[in-house]
Design a protein around this motif. Structure first.
Motif, PDB file in Angstrom:
ATOM      1  N   MET A  52      -1.657  -2.706  -5.771  1.00 50.89           N
ATOM      2  CA  MET A  52      -0.766  -1.745  -5.113  1.00 50.89           C
ATOM      3  C   MET A  52      -1.430  -0.393  -4.957  1.00 50.89           C
TER       4      MET A  52
ATOM      5  N   VAL B 191      -2.149   1.232  -1.294  1.00 50.11           N
ATOM      6  CA  VAL B 191      -1.308   2.386  -0.944  1.00 50.11           C
ATOM      7  C   VAL B 191      -2.147   3.653  -0.775  1.00 50.11           C
TER       8      VAL B 191
ATOM      9  N   SER C 258       3.015  -3.029  -2.218  1.00 49.88           N
ATOM     10  CA  SER C 258       2.338  -1.944  -1.493  1.00 49.88           C
ATOM     11  C   SER C 258       2.909  -1.775  -0.092  1.00 49.88           C
TER      12      SER C 258
ATOM     13  N   VAL D  94       6.134   0.108  -0.548  1.00 51.66           N
ATOM     14  CA  VAL D  94       5.908   1.536  -0.843  1.00 51.66           C
ATOM     15  C   VAL D  94       5.515   2.286   0.423  1.00 51.66           C
ATOM     16  N   VAL D  95       4.647   1.690   1.245  1.00 52.29           N
ATOM     17  CA  VAL D  95       4.226   2.321   2.495  1.00 52.29           C
ATOM     18  C   VAL D  95       5.432   2.537   3.418  1.00 52.29           C
TER      19      VAL D  95
END
Length: 403
Positions: free
Chosen positions: A35, A39, A347, A350-351
């Protein structure tokens, strides 16, 4: 052979299901590592593109003349330039005199507090000329940008500084005080899009004042942090940039302490800084992957110790060292695959959240998204090989005696 491999995988997955919590905690290092790498690389790439888009917003005929920020860095004002290498008023005249330049607009950062309903200490005060409005390509929400006909006692505010200075939402026509001199607010800009880590000043926090008035207040012409040079319709921007840089270099005794950025150029400072930050953080994330690999090794060692009797039984009924090795290697491989998949999915989530709820616009770097899980698999399998070899070399008689 295919059936045998499926059998190893089935045994590995059954072993992971039997201790779900421990398996998840073991693969957590792999999840965090994957991650982090994906990220951070996405944020770095997104910021680069944001800065590039911001630099291109001035148009295809606007060049930026500024001190060489690769050696001088930033001033507290948010405009580029060190204290000893700022542009001078004669430099502005030299840029205006270059063949192919239709107009040159100075930006000078001036120190001092600004007072209205509230006082803002050390804001970004920019002395400039009326032509700036034709260069910025930014709409004004209230009023208009000052002109030569307005006289010298006018000011234009960025959207954020206007909120800090006034208690109401209609500052147009009200007065601000700078260095004991009063200015009437003639306009307020709409919010500028400010890219993170950009070398550009945040104009939302700026107070724009007439250059000639500031010159009178200071008693001398202020030094210039940056010049916008607009090319004539028949001028080629890249060639014009070379002409301006050559003219300034000659005027500065052959010292190349200024740089001229053609339309859309980002400059060297922002990319270099972002690359360093990205590499540093990816390096730390790689450490997390290695820690995850060590965690897999520890878990597999515990698993081997708990299953010594099982290993002895399998060897007693004909399992070879190679088969035992493959069984435990497959378990390590399965842990890495599941951890990498969870890390990739996390990831991407999160993006997506960063795009929705922050000013960042990260861009997935697919090369990194592919390489990070492969590195995680390599690390995990490497560390998983140690307990797998221990299991494969175990003496069956001693293993059967183990309780």
């Amino acid at each position: 052979m295919s059936g045998l491999r499926k059998g190893y995988l089935h045994l590995a997955l059954e072993s992971l299901r039997a201790s779900r919590t421990r398996s998840f905690m073991t693969m957590l290092g792999i999840v965090i590592g994957v991650m982090s790498v994906v990220v951070i690389a996405a944020i770095g790439q997104g910021v680069k593109e944001q800065i590039g888009n911001q630099a291109a917003k001035y148009g295809k005929d606007v060049l930026l003349v500024r001190p060489n920020t690769s050696s001088n860095g930033l001033t507290g004002s948010g405009l580029p330039g060190g204290t000893s290498t700022l542009l001078s008023p004669p430099d502005l005249d030299r840029v205006r005199g270059v063949d192919g330049v239709s107009l040159a607009v100075p930006l000078s950062a001036v120190k001092g507090s600004v007072k209205a309903d509230y006082t803002v200490e050390d804001p970004l005060v920019i002395a400039t000329t009326p032509e700036l409005s034709s260069v910025l390509n930014q709409k004004i929400e209230y009023g208009g940008f000052f002109t030569a006909a307005d006289g010298g006692n006018v000011a234009v505010l960025g959207s954020d500084i206007a909120k800090k200075l006034f208690s109401d939402m209609a500052p147009l026509g009200q007065k601000i005080t700078f260095r004991g001199h009063q200015f009437m607010v003639s306009g307020v800009f709409k919010p500028f899009m400010a890219a993170p880590f950009s070398l550009e000043a945040n104009y939302n926090q700026a107070v724009f004042l007439p250059y000639s008035t500031v010159q009178n207040l200071l008693g001398s012409a202020p030094q210039i942090n940056q010049i916008f040079a607009k090319a004539k319709p028949n001028a080629k921007p890249t060639t014009l940039a070379q002409s301006i840089e050559r003219t300034l270099t000659e005027a500065h005794g052959g010292t190349s302490d200024m740089m001229v950025l053609p339309p859309g150029a980002r400059g060297v400072g922002s990319d270099h800084t972002l690359d360093l930050l990205t590499y540093m953080t990816i390096g730390m994330a790689t450490v997390a992957l290695i820690v995850g690999g060590v965690g897999i090794m520890n878990m597999m060692l515990v698993s081997v110790t708990e299953r010594i009797h099982e290993i002895g039984l399998r060897k007693a009924i004909g399992a070879t060292n190679k088969q035992i090795l493959r069984q435990f290697m497959t378990e390590a491989f399965a842990l890495c695959v599941v951890g990498s998949i969870i890390g990739l999915v996390g990831s991407f989530a999160v993006v997506a959240l960063l795009k929705l709820y922050t000013s960042l616009q990260p861009v997935i770097v697919w090369q990194v998204a592919v390489i990070a899980p492969l590195v995680a698999l390599t690390i995990g399998v490497f560390f998983g090989a140690i307990p797998a070899l221990k299991a494969a070399r175990m003496d069956p008689i001693e293993a059967l005696r183990h309780e």
